[in-house]
Motif scaffolding. Structure first.
Motif, PDB file in Angstrom:
ATOM      1  N   VAL A 226       0.854  -1.177   0.000  1.00 39.73           N
ATOM      2  CA  VAL A 226       0.000   0.000   0.000  1.00 39.73           C
ATOM      3  C   VAL A 226       0.887   1.222   0.000  1.00 39.73           C
ATOM      4  O   VAL A 226       1.676   1.429   0.918  1.00 39.73           O
ATOM      5  N   GLN A 274      -4.886   7.530   4.528  1.00 39.12           N
ATOM      6  CA  GLN A 274      -6.225   7.068   4.204  1.00 39.12           C
ATOM      7  C   GLN A 274      -6.891   6.558   5.469  1.00 39.12           C
ATOM      8  O   GLN A 274      -6.203   6.142   6.415  1.00 39.12           O
ATOM      9  N   ARG A 448      -8.854  -1.178   5.270  1.00 39.89           N
ATOM     10  CA  ARG A 448      -9.366  -0.276   4.244  1.00 39.89           C
ATOM     11  C   ARG A 448     -10.869  -0.436   4.024  1.00 39.89           C
ATOM     12  O   ARG A 448     -11.413  -1.545   4.120  1.00 39.89           O
ATOM     13  N   PRO A 450     -14.139  -0.757   1.629  1.00 36.47           N
ATOM     14  CA  PRO A 450     -14.270  -1.504   0.363  1.00 36.47           C
ATOM     15  C   PRO A 450     -14.081  -0.584  -0.845  1.00 36.47           C
ATOM     16  O   PRO A 450     -14.460   0.587  -0.807  1.00 36.47           O
ATOM     17  N   GLU A 451     -13.503  -1.142  -1.900  1.00 38.55           N
ATOM     18  CA  GLU A 451     -13.411  -0.384  -3.145  1.00 38.55           C
ATOM     19  C   GLU A 451     -14.792  -0.143  -3.724  1.00 38.55           C
ATOM     20  O   GLU A 451     -15.058   0.891  -4.341  1.00 38.55           O
ATOM     21  N   ASP A 452     -15.682  -1.104  -3.522  1.00 37.99           N
ATOM     22  CA  ASP A 452     -17.074  -0.958  -3.944  1.00 37.99           C
ATOM     23  C   ASP A 452     -17.797  -0.119  -2.904  1.00 37.99           C
ATOM     24  O   ASP A 452     -18.083  -0.573  -1.796  1.00 37.99           O
ATOM     25  N   THR A 453     -18.086   1.127  -3.249  1.00 41.11           N
ATOM     26  CA  THR A 453     -18.680   2.044  -2.277  1.00 41.11           C
ATOM     27  C   THR A 453     -20.131   1.701  -1.941  1.00 41.11           C
ATOM     28  O   THR A 453     -20.706   2.291  -1.027  1.00 41.11           O
ATOM     29  N   THR A 483     -22.657   4.373   0.931  1.00 41.89           N
ATOM     30  CA  THR A 483     -22.261   3.158   1.643  1.00 41.89           C
ATOM     31  C   THR A 483     -23.142   2.922   2.867  1.00 41.89           C
ATOM     32  O   THR A 483     -23.188   3.763   3.765  1.00 41.89           O
ATOM     33  N   TYR A 550     -18.844  -5.847   4.528  1.00 38.25           N
ATOM     34  CA  TYR A 550     -17.489  -5.973   5.048  1.00 38.25           C
ATOM     35  C   TYR A 550     -17.559  -5.806   6.565  1.00 38.25           C
ATOM     36  O   TYR A 550     -18.254  -4.921   7.069  1.00 38.25           O
ATOM     37  N   LYS A 594     -10.940 -10.221   2.089  1.00 38.54           N
ATOM     38  CA  LYS A 594     -10.753  -8.920   2.744  1.00 38.54           C
ATOM     39  C   LYS A 594     -12.071  -8.307   3.201  1.00 38.54           C
ATOM     40  O   LYS A 594     -12.182  -7.086   3.340  1.00 38.54           O
TER      41      LYS A 594
END
Length: 601
Positions: A226, A274, A448, A450-453, A483, A550, A594
């Motif tokens: 990262v 982040q 982190r 999720p990349e999928d908001t 989200t 998640y 993850k």
């Protein structure tokens, strides 16, 4: 021969391209030219031969690949792995650096040369990103590794009973599967830098002999790391001198806890982070403790001593460079030896008794009980180097810009007739004034959003474990994401310990936070914790998981995180109609994907 001269021969390059390439290569050393040629060859091998070009002789390929696997909780182990990768790259080795979280265990059977860097979490547990590989190596699915040559570096803390246990496990399991160790495992304590550097020099030299290749190795790859969004010159070894802007107590007057909210300016640092990252804080030891140690050991405050490559006074060495608050078995053993103290020497031989003795005792307590005169060199040889403390960041830069917020519990207790403070929490809370300077750096994490908001987010963070989830929700709010969010929060009392209460209520009112479940353990006769609230909402929580949620946990590793894990498995078993074994497999699959992440300490 220059490219201009070469253009008189058959060349696919245009005049402008040739001129640009000549400008670049004229600045490179022979070693850099060899690396670049290998890199370009690797690209051409991937993309295929250029149509219409004359056939060229292939550059010699490396004899094999070195894979460096790391399992890191706080970032120290990742740093060691990165140093090994850089050393291998400097040797021209075809090397891959991979987080164990991003490594497919079945690929082990394809490896020939492996370096393992891994830390131990708590009482002998693997760090979260190493759990899957650690379990795989102990399973019946683990392949024979007779063709693998390897070495292990283990990071740990000798204050814990199962010192470097995870590294020992990896070493034992690789050997049991038939792999050959090219260098003995190195077990590092908290002052790991020198031992790690020596291990890297040794194993990279041996791997270089093993993997000696032609003049043009293919390009090295970094997998699963990262990187910060923006480069900064500041890091652990070169921290930024930031300004403490706010120190605010956020628990009530009658609370059993003293929890502080800190706001620190990062202006002009270039540091970015982040949600999920940590802030490393270097601190100074209490001047009163330093003065008392100097007096009781019979030292001269102004005497010059060598620390690393610098000469500093004894008072400066004790204030800035050595750990004085966290006792460890090594201190007792060395202090007993140098002072010829029979009682301490006997205690040092009994591991269980020694650990009980140092529990709650700081260095000053031991010296008070067993005062003796030593030289500065002798006394400092008993101590471990000071280590920065890492705190989960409680803010999103999308919201606070050039600031960083922390949520820190002050460690404060009475013992042996004296008031005690934690090293860093005492420094930030009690000794550093607003407007004062504090040295900090950012430690990037695997923790982190999720990349999928659109993926739902379930957050379990009692006490100061709520910090990264404040950052998560700030990020979602600042970017106006859709989200779905659900927070489980707990602490002793509603009226005294509801951290960031007004903020959560506002988020809930505006729909940024969809659900919040609270567990205030001492507000009723029977104690209630976050895992109890999870079980009460088992059906809905299961539905969220089945919709792709998640699941995040932050806080105490020794009890809370284990209890939450057990509750999660129970919910999956009961609500999903699964056996215990299948429920464990379901949760393991969440972790692999993850969707189950932990930031525990």
């Amino acid at each position: 021969m220059t490219l201009k001269q070469n253009n008189n021969l058959i060349s696919p390059l245009g005049a402008d391209q040739a001129a640009q390439l000549q400008q670049v290569v004229s600045q490179l050393s022979p070693n850099q030219l060899a690396w670049v040629s290998g890199y370009l060859y690797g690209l051409s091998a991937q993309d295929g031969a250029v149509a219409g070009s004359a056939a060229q002789p292939q550059a010699a390929a490396p004899a094999g690949q070195l894979t460096i696997l790391y399992g890191s909780q706080t970032g120290n182990t990742k740093g060691v792995a990165q140093q090994a990768f850089d050393a291998a790259k400097a040797k021209g080795l075809n090397t891959k650096l991979v987080s164990m979280a991003d490594y497919k265990p079945k690929d082990l059977k394809k490896e020939t040369h492996v370096l393992i860097a891994v830390c131990t979490q708590g009482e002998g547990d693997a760090p979260d990103d190493a759990i899957e590989l650690h379990e795989f190596l102990a399973s019946k699915k683990a392949p024979k590794l007779a063709d693998v040559k390897y070495s292990v570096i283990a990071l740990g803390d000798s204050s814990y009973e199962f010192f470097c246990q995870t590294g020992k496990d990896f070493d034992e399991r690789f050997a049991k599967l038939g792999a050959t160790s090219i260098a003995p495992r190195v077990d590092c304590d908290v002052d790991y830098e020198a031992e790690a550097a020596a291990w890297i020099e040794d194993v990279i030299a041996k791997m270089s002999d093993e993997l000696s290749a032609g003049v043009a190795p293919v390009a090295q790859a970094v997998v699963g790391s990262v990187a910060p969004a923006q480069a900064s010159q500041y890091n652990k070894k070169n921290p930024f001198k930031a300004t403490l802007e706010t120190n605010q107590k956020i628990t009530g007057r009658d609370s059993s806890k003293d929890i502080r909210h800190f706001e620190i300016s990062l202006e002009d640092s270039g540091l970015t982070y982040q949600p999920g990252d940590s802030l490393g804080v270097w601190f100074r030891n209490d001047e009163k403790i330093v003065s008392e140690l100097i007096e009781k050991v019979g030292l001269s405050a102004d005497e010059k001593v060598k620390v690393a490559d610098n000469e500093v006074t004894v008072v400066e060495a004790l204030a800035r460079h050595y750990e004085l608050t966290l006792s460890h078995p090594g201190f007792v053993a060395k202090y007993a030896e140098l002072t010829a103290n029979a009682d301490l020497a006997k205690l040092a031989e009994d591991r269980a008794a020694l650990r009980e003795y140092i529990d709650g005792r700081q260095i000053i307590d031991i010296v008070r009980e067993h005062a003796a005169k030593l030289t500065a060199e002798q006394f400092l040889s008993c101590l471990r180097p000071i280590t920065p403390r890492l705190y989960s960041i409680a803010s999103s830069q999308a919201e606070v810009e050039e600031e960083v917020h922390l949520t820190v519990g002050l460690v404060k207790y009475d013992a042996f007739g004296e008031e005690h403070f934690g090293g860093c929490s005492g420094y930030l809370s009690e000794r550093l004034e607003e407007g004062g300077e504090v040295e900090v750096f950012v430690e990037h994490s695997h923790f982190r959003l999720p990349e999928d908001t659109n993926a739902p987010v379930i957050m379990v963070g009692p006490g100061t474990g709520v910090a990264p989830f404040r950052a998560f929700v700030q990020e979602i709010d600042a970017n106006e994401l859709e989200t779905p969010t659900w927070l489980f929060f707990g602490n002793p009392n509603f009226t005294e310990d509801f951290l960031y209460q007004v903020e959560w209520q506002d988020y809930l009112k505006r729909g940024v936070l969809n659900n919040i479940d609270l567990a205030f353990s001492r507000d009723q006769a029977e104690k209630v914790y976050v895992q109890d609230r999870m079980l009460e909402k088992a059906e809905e929580l299961w539905q969220w998981l089945e919709k792709g949620a998640y699941f995040y946990v932050c806080g105490d590793a020794s009890r809370m995180a284990k209890d939450v894990h057990d509750a999660l498995v129970k919910i999956v078993a009961e609500q999903g109609g699964k056996s215990q074994e299948d429920a464990e497999a379901y949760v393991t699959e969440l972790r692999k994907n993850k969707r189950y992440q932990r930031d525990v300490y």
